[in-house]
Design a protein around this motif. Structure first.
Motif, PDB file in Angstrom:
ATOM      1  N   LEU A 188       0.984  -1.182  -0.112  1.00 51.43           N
ATOM      2  CA  LEU A 188       0.036  -0.121  -0.039  1.00 51.43           C
ATOM      3  C   LEU A 188       0.896   1.228   0.147  1.00 51.43           C
ATOM      4  O   LEU A 188       0.504   2.173  -1.000  1.00 51.43           O
ATOM      5  N   LYS A 206       2.653   1.919  -3.212  1.00 47.27           N
ATOM      6  CA  LYS A 206       1.846   2.491  -4.396  1.00 47.27           C
ATOM      7  C   LYS A 206       1.615   4.109  -3.883  1.00 47.27           C
ATOM      8  O   LYS A 206       1.623   4.647  -4.857  1.00 47.27           O
ATOM      9  N   THR A 207       1.345   4.290  -2.642  1.00 50.20           N
ATOM     10  CA  THR A 207       0.757   5.845  -2.276  1.00 50.20           C
ATOM     11  C   THR A 207       2.033   6.514  -2.189  1.00 50.20           C
ATOM     12  O   THR A 207       2.062   7.828  -2.190  1.00 50.20           O
ATOM     13  N   ARG A 258      -9.576   1.926   2.658  1.00 48.98           N
ATOM     14  CA  ARG A 258      -8.084   2.148   2.620  1.00 48.98           C
ATOM     15  C   ARG A 258      -7.593   3.236   1.560  1.00 48.98           C
ATOM     16  O   ARG A 258      -6.532   4.047   1.712  1.00 48.98           O
ATOM     17  N   SER A 259      -8.468   3.330   0.602  1.00 48.33           N
ATOM     18  CA  SER A 259      -7.893   4.286  -0.513  1.00 48.33           C
ATOM     19  C   SER A 259      -8.014   5.675  -0.040  1.00 48.33           C
ATOM     20  O   SER A 259      -7.440   6.463  -0.687  1.00 48.33           O
ATOM     21  N   SER A 303      -5.545   6.003   3.754  1.00 48.38           N
ATOM     22  CA  SER A 303      -4.011   5.972   3.565  1.00 48.38           C
ATOM     23  C   SER A 303      -3.335   7.043   2.991  1.00 48.38           C
ATOM     24  O   SER A 303      -2.215   6.987   3.088  1.00 48.38           O
ATOM     25  N   MET A 345     -14.302   8.139  -2.529  1.00 45.36           N
ATOM     26  CA  MET A 345     -13.580   8.261  -3.680  1.00 45.36           C
ATOM     27  C   MET A 345     -13.283   7.173  -4.726  1.00 45.36           C
ATOM     28  O   MET A 345     -12.959   6.097  -3.880  1.00 45.36           O
ATOM     29  N   SER A 346     -13.634   7.177  -5.984  1.00 46.47           N
ATOM     30  CA  SER A 346     -13.266   6.334  -6.945  1.00 46.47           C
ATOM     31  C   SER A 346     -11.886   6.359  -7.308  1.00 46.47           C
ATOM     32  O   SER A 346     -11.636   6.953  -8.442  1.00 46.47           O
ATOM     33  N   GLY A 347     -10.976   5.885  -6.613  1.00 50.76           N
ATOM     34  CA  GLY A 347      -9.631   6.111  -6.948  1.00 50.76           C
ATOM     35  C   GLY A 347      -9.061   5.782  -8.210  1.00 50.76           C
ATOM     36  O   GLY A 347      -8.397   6.621  -9.006  1.00 50.76           O
ATOM     37  N   ALA A 348      -9.434   4.821  -8.716  1.00 42.89           N
ATOM     38  CA  ALA A 348      -9.067   4.143 -10.145  1.00 42.89           C
ATOM     39  C   ALA A 348      -9.607   4.999 -11.307  1.00 42.89           C
ATOM     40  O   ALA A 348      -9.047   5.596 -12.164  1.00 42.89           O
ATOM     41  N   GLU A 349     -10.721   5.634 -11.180  1.00 40.52           N
ATOM     42  CA  GLU A 349     -11.532   6.376 -12.094  1.00 40.52           C
ATOM     43  C   GLU A 349     -10.845   7.877 -12.269  1.00 40.52           C
ATOM     44  O   GLU A 349     -10.850   8.530 -13.145  1.00 40.52           O
ATOM     45  N   ILE A 350     -10.517   8.255 -10.904  1.00 41.19           N
ATOM     46  CA  ILE A 350      -9.659   9.577 -10.678  1.00 41.19           C
ATOM     47  C   ILE A 350      -8.385   9.526 -11.231  1.00 41.19           C
ATOM     48  O   ILE A 350      -7.938  10.527 -12.146  1.00 41.19           O
ATOM     49  N   TRP A 351      -7.784   8.376 -11.043  1.00 42.67           N
ATOM     50  CA  TRP A 351      -6.465   8.283 -11.762  1.00 42.67           C
ATOM     51  C   TRP A 351      -6.340   8.227 -13.223  1.00 42.67           C
ATOM     52  O   TRP A 351      -5.770   9.043 -13.853  1.00 42.67           O
ATOM     53  N   ILE A 411       1.565   7.396  -6.794  1.00 44.63           N
ATOM     54  CA  ILE A 411       0.739   6.649  -7.962  1.00 44.63           C
ATOM     55  C   ILE A 411       0.347   7.664  -9.012  1.00 44.63           C
ATOM     56  O   ILE A 411       0.352   7.593 -10.335  1.00 44.63           O
TER      57      ILE A 411
END
Lengths: 301, 75
Positions: free
Chosen positions: A26, A29-30, A138-139, A142, A191-197, A233
């Motif tokens: 984790l 990545k962050t 955790r998204s 963290s 928060m939709s981390g992947a979509e925001i990325w 990331i």
């Protein structure tokens, strides 16, 4: 417009991310080992940052603008309480800007125009996202830290924003929100981390590339690139696509975590804007909640 | 661009889970590690491994199963 001084304040409780989640990859990545949580109100945190500015009460501040989301109070504007607590005079305007990670850059765009009359402005960022998080998520848990910053902006006809590009898309509201209704995600921040990325790759990267192209076309040397410090990331995912010397793309997510609207002013405190003018410029890019994304080039007008 | 077996290998690498726990019909909600951050890891690894063969798009970011990912990647 010149940014005369920037001061900062972090939440007082330092939390080790490894103590929150048992996931060794984790932090890899962050890039964030510690996050910071405030045990006081958002306005109180903002006051701490403001009080680090020497002789603030003696400065000819005419406008107090506080970027904060969500604020402590629905009303009155939190900037009004802040202005009172730090001893600003009563003959000023004080209001809030309800904006997140793009808030500081967008606020600079507004302040530059407002400085025509309000010749010295106190621009504050302050967010306490940690009190809105689902502990099991955790998204978000963290990465986010509570923090505040205070920047004094003053009129200067030599320097300012010479390029700006904005993007606002309410259709992506559901990717990062906290509803006032407790029925929506139990009132927690989502928060939709992947979509925001992916948004940063598809929207933010081209925006910054366009700003870099503007600089190249106008023979401007880029002295610094200040990206919103969402996480490793995200920052690295953007940085790899920027045709600039990577050493001038500053990073501090690993020190403070994601401090929302405060990430860029934290960078500015460590790496002040190059105000030598001439052909040297800086690029600032704030992006996130909305979803929104704002990129500016700052330099000699 | 990528077959089912390669994708399962990649997803299990990205999530840090045993390959046997990912099946062709697996959905994200069945695997604790496949949360928002997990999906971000999958996308990041896809970009690393596939390079120029990989076309980023918003559909990939909102995919919630091996089947959906495969469809997006092989369009």
């Amino acid at each position: 417009m010149r940014l005369l001084i920037t001061q900062t304040a972090l939440g007082n409780r330092r939390i080790r991310v490894a103590d929150l989640f048992d996931a060794p990859d984790l932090i890899e990545k962050t890039g964030i080992e510690h996050v910071y949580e405030a045990e006081e109100s958002t306005t109180s945190l903002a006051v701490k940052a403001c009080r680090k500015i020497p002789n603030l009460q003696a400065r000819p501040i005419k406008l107090c603008l506080m970027v904060t989301q969500p604020p402590d109070d629905f009303l009155p504007a939190n900037a009004i309480d802040l202005a009172n607590q730090v001893g600003l005079p009563s003959n000023i305007i004080a209001f809030d800007l309800n904006q997140g990670c793009s808030g500081f850059v967008q606020a600079l765009c507004l302040v530059e125009r407002l400085l025509d009359y309000y010749s010295e402005t106190l621009l504050v960022t302050a967010d306490r996202y940690r009190s809105k998080l689902d502990q099991a998520d955790r998204s978000t848990n963290s990465v986010f830290s509570d923090a505040a910053t205070a920047t004094v902006c003053a009129t200067d006809n030599r320097l300012g924003i010479i390029y700006e590009d904005h993007y606002t898309d309410g259709a992506k509201r559901n990717l990062l929100f906290q509803s006032a209704s407790k029925e929506d995600n139990n009132g927690h921040l989502h928060m939709s981390g992947a979509e925001i990325w992916m948004f940063t790759r598809l929207q933010v990267v081209p925006q910054i590339q366009k700003a870099i192209q503007y600089c190249e076309e106008n023979d401007l040397k880029i002295g610094g690139v200040y990206l919103h410090q969402a996480s490793r990331i995200v920052v690295h995912g953007i940085k790899k696509f920027l045709p600039v010397d990577k050493s001038i793309v500053f990073e501090n997510y690993h020190i403070h975590g994601n401090t929302v609207s405060s990430t860029i002013p934290f960078l500015l405190k460590e790496h002040p804007l190059d105000e030598s003018g001439g052909t040297t410029v800086s690029i600032l890019a704030g992006f996130g909640v909305g979803l929104t994304s704002s990129v500016i080039v700052y330099g000699e007008k | 661009m990528i077959n089912e077996s390669e994708l399962i290998d990649l997803v299990s690498d990205a999530l840090g889970v045993n390959k046997d726990s990912i099946r062709p019909e697996s959905q994200s909600h069945e695997i604790p590690e496949w949360d928002s951050l997990g999906h971000l890891s999958i996308l990041s690894l896809l970009q690393q491994k596939l390079g120029d063969r990989y076309q980023e798009n918003q559909e990939l970011a909102s995919a919630t199963s091996i089947k959906e990912l495969l469809e997006c990647l092989n369009k």
